[in-house]
Design a protein around this motif. Structure first.
Motif, PDB file in Angstrom:
ATOM      1  N   MET A   2       0.996  -1.359  -0.149  1.00 41.85           N
ATOM      2  CA  MET A   2      -0.341  -0.080  -0.003  1.00 41.85           C
ATOM      3  C   MET A   2       0.974   1.317  -0.090  1.00 41.85           C
ATOM      4  O   MET A   2       1.941   1.162   0.702  1.00 41.85           O
ATOM      5  N   ARG A   3       0.535   2.062  -1.001  1.00 44.36           N
ATOM      6  CA  ARG A   3       1.472   3.506  -0.839  1.00 44.36           C
ATOM      7  C   ARG A   3       0.636   4.330   0.264  1.00 44.36           C
ATOM      8  O   ARG A   3      -0.552   4.647   0.128  1.00 44.36           O
ATOM      9  N   CYS A   4       1.753   5.089   1.090  1.00 44.44           N
ATOM     10  CA  CYS A   4       1.163   5.765   2.105  1.00 44.44           C
ATOM     11  C   CYS A   4       1.706   7.157   2.275  1.00 44.44           C
ATOM     12  O   CYS A   4       2.841   7.063   1.711  1.00 44.44           O
ATOM     13  N   ILE A   5       1.177   8.093   2.862  1.00 49.01           N
ATOM     14  CA  ILE A   5       1.743   9.157   3.140  1.00 49.01           C
ATOM     15  C   ILE A   5       1.476   9.531   4.586  1.00 49.01           C
ATOM     16  O   ILE A   5       0.457   9.211   5.099  1.00 49.01           O
ATOM     17  N   ILE A   6       2.344  10.472   5.333  1.00 50.89           N
ATOM     18  CA  ILE A   6       2.191  11.053   6.454  1.00 50.89           C
ATOM     19  C   ILE A   6       1.863  12.476   6.380  1.00 50.89           C
ATOM     20  O   ILE A   6       2.790  13.165   5.797  1.00 50.89           O
ATOM     21  N   ILE A   7       0.747  13.043   7.125  1.00 48.17           N
ATOM     22  CA  ILE A   7       0.764  14.446   7.264  1.00 48.17           C
ATOM     23  C   ILE A   7       0.453  14.722   9.046  1.00 48.17           C
ATOM     24  O   ILE A   7      -0.195  14.399   9.396  1.00 48.17           O
ATOM     25  N   GLU A   8       1.804  15.325   9.143  1.00 51.43           N
ATOM     26  CA  GLU A   8       2.048  15.491  10.796  1.00 51.43           C
ATOM     27  C   GLU A   8       2.974  16.536  10.956  1.00 51.43           C
ATOM     28  O   GLU A   8       4.038  16.502  10.206  1.00 51.43           O
ATOM     29  N   ASP A   9       2.735  17.434  11.830  1.00 51.95           N
ATOM     30  CA  ASP A   9       3.662  18.688  11.793  1.00 51.95           C
ATOM     31  C   ASP A   9       4.517  18.390  13.030  1.00 51.95           C
ATOM     32  O   ASP A   9       5.497  19.447  13.094  1.00 51.95           O
ATOM     33  N   GLU A  10       4.481  17.719  13.796  1.00 49.19           N
ATOM     34  CA  GLU A  10       5.654  17.457  14.825  1.00 49.19           C
ATOM     35  C   GLU A  10       6.580  16.392  14.320  1.00 49.19           C
ATOM     36  O   GLU A  10       6.204  15.324  14.133  1.00 49.19           O
ATOM     37  N   ARG A  11       7.800  16.765  14.406  1.00 58.72           N
ATOM     38  CA  ARG A  11       8.953  15.827  14.107  1.00 58.72           C
ATOM     39  C   ARG A  11       9.074  14.806  14.822  1.00 58.72           C
ATOM     40  O   ARG A  11       9.374  13.753  13.985  1.00 58.72           O
ATOM     41  N   PRO A  12       9.007  14.645  15.844  1.00 62.32           N
ATOM     42  CA  PRO A  12       8.972  13.313  16.840  1.00 62.32           C
ATOM     43  C   PRO A  12       7.960  12.358  16.363  1.00 62.32           C
ATOM     44  O   PRO A  12       8.317  11.145  16.050  1.00 62.32           O
ATOM     45  N   ALA A  13       6.777  12.820  16.100  1.00 61.62           N
ATOM     46  CA  ALA A  13       5.879  11.802  15.695  1.00 61.62           C
ATOM     47  C   ALA A  13       5.879  11.548  14.039  1.00 61.62           C
ATOM     48  O   ALA A  13       5.538  10.392  13.872  1.00 61.62           O
ATOM     49  N   GLN A  14       6.561  12.238  13.502  1.00 57.00           N
ATOM     50  CA  GLN A  14       6.971  11.830  12.227  1.00 57.00           C
ATOM     51  C   GLN A  14       7.914  10.664  12.131  1.00 57.00           C
ATOM     52  O   GLN A  14       7.601   9.752  11.422  1.00 57.00           O
ATOM     53  N   GLU A  15       8.950  10.894  12.988  1.00 51.07           N
ATOM     54  CA  GLU A  15       9.939   9.971  13.039  1.00 51.07           C
ATOM     55  C   GLU A  15       9.448   8.587  13.622  1.00 51.07           C
ATOM     56  O   GLU A  15       9.630   7.445  13.102  1.00 51.07           O
ATOM     57  N   VAL A  16       8.289   8.608  14.543  1.00 52.50           N
ATOM     58  CA  VAL A  16       7.984   7.471  14.804  1.00 52.50           C
ATOM     59  C   VAL A  16       7.138   6.463  13.920  1.00 52.50           C
ATOM     60  O   VAL A  16       7.263   5.335  13.638  1.00 52.50           O
ATOM     61  N   LEU A  17       6.501   7.219  13.067  1.00 50.27           N
ATOM     62  CA  LEU A  17       5.534   6.790  12.151  1.00 50.27           C
ATOM     63  C   LEU A  17       6.436   6.208  10.754  1.00 50.27           C
ATOM     64  O   LEU A  17       6.416   5.085  10.433  1.00 50.27           O
ATOM     65  N   LYS A  18       7.459   7.092  10.580  1.00 47.79           N
ATOM     66  CA  LYS A  18       8.298   6.437   9.570  1.00 47.79           C
ATOM     67  C   LYS A  18       9.159   5.301  10.064  1.00 47.79           C
ATOM     68  O   LYS A  18       9.345   4.277   9.091  1.00 47.79           O
ATOM     69  N   GLU A  19       9.439   5.156  11.309  1.00 48.72           N
ATOM     70  CA  GLU A  19      10.209   4.080  11.729  1.00 48.72           C
ATOM     71  C   GLU A  19       9.259   2.520  11.663  1.00 48.72           C
ATOM     72  O   GLU A  19       9.466   1.554  11.174  1.00 48.72           O
ATOM     73  N   PHE A  20       7.908   3.127  12.247  1.00 45.99           N
ATOM     74  CA  PHE A  20       6.855   1.769  12.279  1.00 45.99           C
ATOM     75  C   PHE A  20       6.635   1.340  10.706  1.00 45.99           C
ATOM     76  O   PHE A  20       6.563   0.213  10.574  1.00 45.99           O
ATOM     77  N   ILE A  21       6.493   2.257   9.838  1.00 43.58           N
ATOM     78  CA  ILE A  21       6.209   2.074   8.472  1.00 43.58           C
ATOM     79  C   ILE A  21       7.212   1.342   7.757  1.00 43.58           C
ATOM     80  O   ILE A  21       6.833   0.202   7.093  1.00 43.58           O
ATOM     81  N   GLY A  22       8.484   1.495   8.198  1.00 41.11           N
ATOM     82  CA  GLY A  22       9.649   1.053   7.596  1.00 41.11           C
ATOM     83  C   GLY A  22       9.565  -0.452   8.007  1.00 41.11           C
ATOM     84  O   GLY A  22      10.344  -1.497   7.475  1.00 41.11           O
ATOM     85  N   GLN A  23       8.891  -0.962   9.318  1.00 36.57           N
ATOM     86  CA  GLN A  23       8.844  -2.171   9.646  1.00 36.57           C
ATOM     87  C   GLN A  23       7.771  -3.069   8.933  1.00 36.57           C
ATOM     88  O   GLN A  23       7.743  -4.335   9.545  1.00 36.57           O
TER      89      GLN A  23
END
Length: 235
Positions: free
Chosen positions: A1-22
């Motif tokens: 599935m192709r996904c994107i993140i819309i999130e203005d807080e950098r720490p929350a972005q990093e958590v989602l990127k890490e989880f998606i990467g797994q």
């Protein structure tokens, strides 16, 4: 599935990127700090899943959802539980309350993946059908998501409304008038000052009464013409 993140807080972005990467089933196509930056990507039709924060600059996540004509699946990620009902009414796939664990994230994405796979098969075999309306009940700060097909009828008792379903009864504070307005009129009709019925659940009409799964309910005189009109239509 192709996904994107819309999130203005950098720490929350990093958590989602890490989880998606797994998750091998997910392909991250972009990360955006606000809804305006993501508009062109969302309009491209190349997004299957959106991880969306609610409290965003410029326009909120809820406002964005209302503006998208054909939105992808959406998993809301926010620290504000009060947005849950509105999110479910906009037919989001799931709602992650920050901070959330990887296991909770995985549960949400598995739900999205299952729906994505089903929709892909449906697109090949038959025309896509409109998504079903869901009924969200907020009872003692617990959200219950009901299918309209499972609701038999509603009854009013002073300041309380009872939802009688195929499985159980739900009781919540509220007015029957609110639900008369909100429920889809193609299925639900008011028959009395204290009752709304699901037309598909009515077994018999006996004079000024209806029979719903063995339960007899009265029909008020002023409601009867509209009820009979709806009851006579093919479902």
């Amino acid at each position: 599935m192709r996904c994107i993140i819309i999130e203005d807080e950098r720490p929350a972005q990093e958590v989602l990127k890490e989880f998606i990467g797994q998750c091998p089933a997910l392909e991250l196509k972009g990360v955006y700090a606000n809804a305006m930056e993501a508009q062109s990507m969302l309009n491209s039709g190349k997004v299957d899943l959106l991880f969306l924060d609610i409290n965003l600059p410029l326009i909120s996540g809820i406002e964005l959802l209302k503006s998208i004509k054909n939105p992808p699946q959406v998993i809301i990620t926010t620290a504000y539980p009060e947005y849950a009902i509105e999110g479910f009414n906009l037919d989001v796939t799931d709602y992650l309350l920050k901070p959330f664990s990887f296991s909770r994230f995985l549960k949400a994405t598995n739900k999205a993946l299952k729906q994505f796979q089903n929709e892909t098969v449906e697109t090949i075999t038959k025309p896509a059908k409109e998504k079903e309306y869901s009924i969200i009940l907020n009872i003692d700060k617990v959200l219950h998501k009901l299918s309209p097909h499972d609701v038999l009828y509603l009854s009013s008792d002073r300041d309380y409304v009872e939802f009688h379903t195929t499985q159980r009864k739900y009781v919540m504070v509220g007015a029957l008038r609110k639900w008369e307005i909100e429920l889809p009129k193609t299925s639900f009709v008011r028959i009395h000052k204290s009752h709304i019925v699901n037309i598909r659940s009515v077994d018999q009409v006996i004079g000024n009464q209806v029979k719903v799964r063995g339960q007899i309910l009265p029909i008020g005189r002023k409601y009867k013409p509209e009820f009979l009109k709806a009851f006579g239509k093919p479902s």
